[in-house]
Design a protein around this motif. Sequence first.
Motif, PDB file in Angstrom:
ATOM      1  N   THR A  92      35.668  51.808  26.045  1.00 19.35           N
ATOM      2  CA  THR A  92      35.920  52.759  24.962  1.00 19.35           C
ATOM      3  C   THR A  92      35.495  52.178  23.618  1.00 19.35           C
ATOM      4  O   THR A  92      35.375  50.960  23.475  1.00 19.35           O
ATOM      5  CB  THR A  92      37.419  53.106  24.872  1.00 19.35           C
ATOM      6  OG1 THR A  92      38.155  51.888  24.714  1.00 19.35           O
ATOM      7  CG2 THR A  92      37.892  53.819  26.125  1.00 19.35           C
ATOM      8  N   ASP A  93      35.287  53.055  22.630  1.00 17.61           N
ATOM      9  CA  ASP A  93      34.871  52.622  21.294  1.00 17.61           C
ATOM     10  C   ASP A  93      35.877  51.661  20.682  1.00 17.61           C
ATOM     11  O   ASP A  93      37.085  51.796  20.859  1.00 17.61           O
ATOM     12  CB  ASP A  93      34.740  53.845  20.371  1.00 17.61           C
ATOM     13  CG  ASP A  93      33.458  54.592  20.646  1.00 17.61           C
ATOM     14  OD1 ASP A  93      32.591  54.041  21.350  1.00 17.61           O
ATOM     15  OD2 ASP A  93      33.336  55.720  20.152  1.00 17.61           O
ATOM     16  N   GLY A  94      35.361  50.688  19.957  1.00 15.65           N
ATOM     17  CA  GLY A  94      36.217  49.781  19.204  1.00 15.65           C
ATOM     18  C   GLY A  94      36.844  48.684  20.024  1.00 15.65           C
ATOM     19  O   GLY A  94      37.605  47.865  19.512  1.00 15.65           O
ATOM     20  N   CYS A  95      36.527  48.620  21.309  1.00 10.67           N
ATOM     21  CA  CYS A  95      37.136  47.602  22.158  1.00 10.67           C
ATOM     22  C   CYS A  95      36.291  46.338  22.183  1.00 10.67           C
ATOM     23  O   CYS A  95      35.079  46.402  22.308  1.00 10.67           O
ATOM     24  CB  CYS A  95      37.276  48.141  23.577  1.00 10.67           C
ATOM     25  SG  CYS A  95      37.775  46.887  24.757  1.00 10.67           S
ATOM     26  N   ASN A  96      36.935  45.200  22.057  1.00  9.51           N
ATOM     27  CA  ASN A  96      36.225  43.931  22.180  1.00  9.51           C
ATOM     28  C   ASN A  96      36.897  43.005  23.178  1.00  9.51           C
ATOM     29  O   ASN A  96      36.573  41.831  23.244  1.00  9.51           O
ATOM     30  CB  ASN A  96      36.138  43.234  20.812  1.00  9.51           C
ATOM     31  CG  ASN A  96      35.009  43.811  19.988  1.00  9.51           C
ATOM     32  OD1 ASN A  96      33.882  43.946  20.459  1.00  9.51           O
ATOM     33  ND2 ASN A  96      35.317  44.191  18.768  1.00  9.51           N
ATOM     34  N   GLU A  97      37.860  43.524  23.925  1.00  9.54           N
ATOM     35  CA  GLU A  97      38.609  42.696  24.861  1.00  9.54           C
ATOM     36  C   GLU A  97      38.074  42.873  26.278  1.00  9.54           C
ATOM     37  O   GLU A  97      38.029  43.989  26.795  1.00  9.54           O
ATOM     38  CB  GLU A  97      40.094  43.079  24.830  1.00  9.54           C
ATOM     39  CG  GLU A  97      40.784  42.747  23.521  1.00  9.54           C
ATOM     40  CD  GLU A  97      40.909  41.254  23.285  1.00  9.54           C
ATOM     41  OE1 GLU A  97      41.147  40.518  24.264  1.00  9.54           O
ATOM     42  OE2 GLU A  97      40.748  40.829  22.131  1.00  9.54           O
ATOM     43  N   THR A  98      37.643  41.782  26.875  1.00  9.58           N
ATOM     44  CA  THR A  98      37.230  41.807  28.278  1.00  9.58           C
ATOM     45  C   THR A  98      38.020  40.724  29.008  1.00  9.58           C
ATOM     46  O   THR A  98      38.639  39.874  28.373  1.00  9.58           O
ATOM     47  CB  THR A  98      35.723  41.516  28.418  1.00  9.58           C
ATOM     48  OG1 THR A  98      35.450  40.272  27.782  1.00  9.58           O
ATOM     49  CG2 THR A  98      34.888  42.615  27.781  1.00  9.58           C
ATOM     50  N   LYS A  99      37.982  40.737  30.314  1.00  5.09           N
ATOM     51  CA  LYS A  99      38.632  39.672  31.057  1.00  5.09           C
ATOM     52  C   LYS A  99      38.043  39.572  32.453  1.00  5.09           C
ATOM     53  O   LYS A  99      37.445  40.529  32.962  1.00  5.09           O
ATOM     54  CB  LYS A  99      40.147  39.898  31.160  1.00  5.09           C
ATOM     55  CG  LYS A  99      40.515  41.112  31.998  1.00  5.09           C
ATOM     56  CD  LYS A  99      42.027  41.283  32.057  1.00  5.09           C
ATOM     57  CE  LYS A  99      42.403  42.540  32.818  1.00  5.09           C
ATOM     58  NZ  LYS A  99      43.853  42.785  32.817  1.00  5.09           N
ATOM     59  N   CYS A 100      38.223  38.399  33.088  1.00  7.93           N
ATOM     60  CA  CYS A 100      37.880  38.252  34.488  1.00  7.93           C
ATOM     61  C   CYS A 100      39.135  38.606  35.286  1.00  7.93           C
ATOM     62  O   CYS A 100      40.094  37.823  35.336  1.00  7.93           O
ATOM     63  CB  CYS A 100      37.438  36.825  34.808  1.00  7.93           C
ATOM     64  SG  CYS A 100      37.130  36.635  36.588  1.00  7.93           S
ATOM     65  N   SER A 101      39.121  39.772  35.909  1.00  6.52           N
ATOM     66  CA  SER A 101      40.298  40.250  36.642  1.00  6.52           C
ATOM     67  C   SER A 101      40.551  39.448  37.914  1.00  6.52           C
ATOM     68  O   SER A 101      41.620  39.538  38.518  1.00  6.52           O
ATOM     69  CB  SER A 101      40.135  41.723  37.007  1.00  6.52           C
ATOM     70  OG  SER A 101      39.988  42.491  35.845  1.00  6.52           O
ATOM     71  N   THR A 102      39.557  38.672  38.343  1.00  4.83           N
ATOM     72  CA  THR A 102      39.679  37.897  39.591  1.00  4.83           C
ATOM     73  C   THR A 102      40.343  36.549  39.367  1.00  4.83           C
ATOM     74  O   THR A 102      40.693  35.847  40.311  1.00  4.83           O
ATOM     75  CB  THR A 102      38.275  37.725  40.207  1.00  4.83           C
ATOM     76  OG1 THR A 102      37.652  39.007  40.282  1.00  4.83           O
ATOM     77  CG2 THR A 102      38.325  37.142  41.605  1.00  4.83           C
ATOM     78  N   PHE A 103      40.545  36.183  38.081  1.00  5.34           N
ATOM     79  CA  PHE A 103      41.193  34.902  37.762  1.00  5.34           C
ATOM     80  C   PHE A 103      42.475  34.722  38.583  1.00  5.34           C
ATOM     81  O   PHE A 103      43.303  35.620  38.665  1.00  5.34           O
ATOM     82  CB  PHE A 103      41.536  34.857  36.268  1.00  5.34           C
ATOM     83  CG  PHE A 103      42.273  33.622  35.849  1.00  5.34           C
ATOM     84  CD1 PHE A 103      41.588  32.498  35.439  1.00  5.34           C
ATOM     85  CD2 PHE A 103      43.667  33.585  35.857  1.00  5.34           C
ATOM     86  CE1 PHE A 103      42.265  31.347  35.053  1.00  5.34           C
ATOM     87  CE2 PHE A 103      44.362  32.449  35.492  1.00  5.34           C
ATOM     88  CZ  PHE A 103      43.656  31.315  35.079  1.00  5.34           C
ATOM     89  N   ALA A 104      42.598  33.555  39.187  1.00  8.27           N
ATOM     90  CA  ALA A 104      43.810  33.208  39.933  1.00  8.27           C
ATOM     91  C   ALA A 104      44.194  31.784  39.557  1.00  8.27           C
ATOM     92  O   ALA A 104      43.427  30.851  39.812  1.00  8.27           O
ATOM     93  CB  ALA A 104      43.568  33.317  41.433  1.00  8.27           C
ATOM     94  N   CYS A 105      45.330  31.627  38.935  1.00 11.13           N
ATOM     95  CA  CYS A 105      45.708  30.320  38.393  1.00 11.13           C
ATOM     96  C   CYS A 105      46.046  29.318  39.492  1.00 11.13           C
ATOM     97  O   CYS A 105      46.710  29.652  40.475  1.00 11.13           O
ATOM     98  CB  CYS A 105      46.909  30.493  37.457  1.00 11.13           C
ATOM     99  SG  CYS A 105      47.214  29.018  36.467  1.00 11.13           S
ATOM    100  N   LYS A 106      45.592  28.077  39.301  1.00  2.00           N
ATOM    101  CA  LYS A 106      45.981  26.983  40.188  1.00  2.00           C
ATOM    102  C   LYS A 106      47.443  26.627  39.991  1.00  2.00           C
ATOM    103  O   LYS A 106      48.053  25.983  40.834  1.00  2.00           O
ATOM    104  CB  LYS A 106      45.154  25.733  39.860  1.00  2.00           C
ATOM    105  CG  LYS A 106      43.691  25.824  40.182  1.00  2.00           C
ATOM    106  CD  LYS A 106      42.991  24.556  39.646  1.00  2.00           C
ATOM    107  CE  LYS A 106      41.482  24.676  39.760  1.00  2.00           C
ATOM    108  NZ  LYS A 106      40.787  23.672  38.929  1.00  2.00           N
ATOM    109  N   CYS A 107      47.997  27.033  38.853  1.00  2.00           N
ATOM    110  CA  CYS A 107      49.336  26.601  38.459  1.00  2.00           C
ATOM    111  C   CYS A 107      50.419  27.259  39.304  1.00  2.00           C
ATOM    112  O   CYS A 107      50.189  28.241  39.971  1.00  2.00           O
ATOM    113  CB  CYS A 107      49.582  26.932  36.994  1.00  2.00           C
ATOM    114  SG  CYS A 107      49.143  28.619  36.546  1.00  2.00           S
TER     115      CYS A 107
END
Length: 107
Positions: A92-107
């Motif tokens: 959508t307009d004005g958005c600058n946020e992306t992410k890797c949805s596959t991220f899985a923390c080792k923690c």
Amino acid sequence: MTILNCSATKCIYNENELCSKGDIEITGDNAHRADETNCGSFRDRTTAGMMNSEAQHCGCEKINIDCKAQECTYNDHCNCTASAINVSGCSTDGCNETKCSTFACKC
Ligand code: SF4
């Protein structure tokens, strides 16, 4: 190489939810959640007009990923070892946020 599906259709490199850039960087040095990662290669197509010629327009399914999210279980010395990932955000307009949805923390 990793199969990349990307829903950030506002990105100048996005071709039918595939990436045409050839290689991308995922940021998030200290990320412990997917929300703390980001696609560092995202360029808003409405403000990146000058960069149109840089896009390869291949809509490649597989892509090289330089990933700084070293807390991810798929990260091996900044290489992504997942067979497929999803990058999401910015449809959508004005958005600058992306992410890797596959991220899985080792923690
Ligand atoms: S799955 Fe993990 S290693 Fe692969 S790009 Fe996403 S955050 Fe980086």
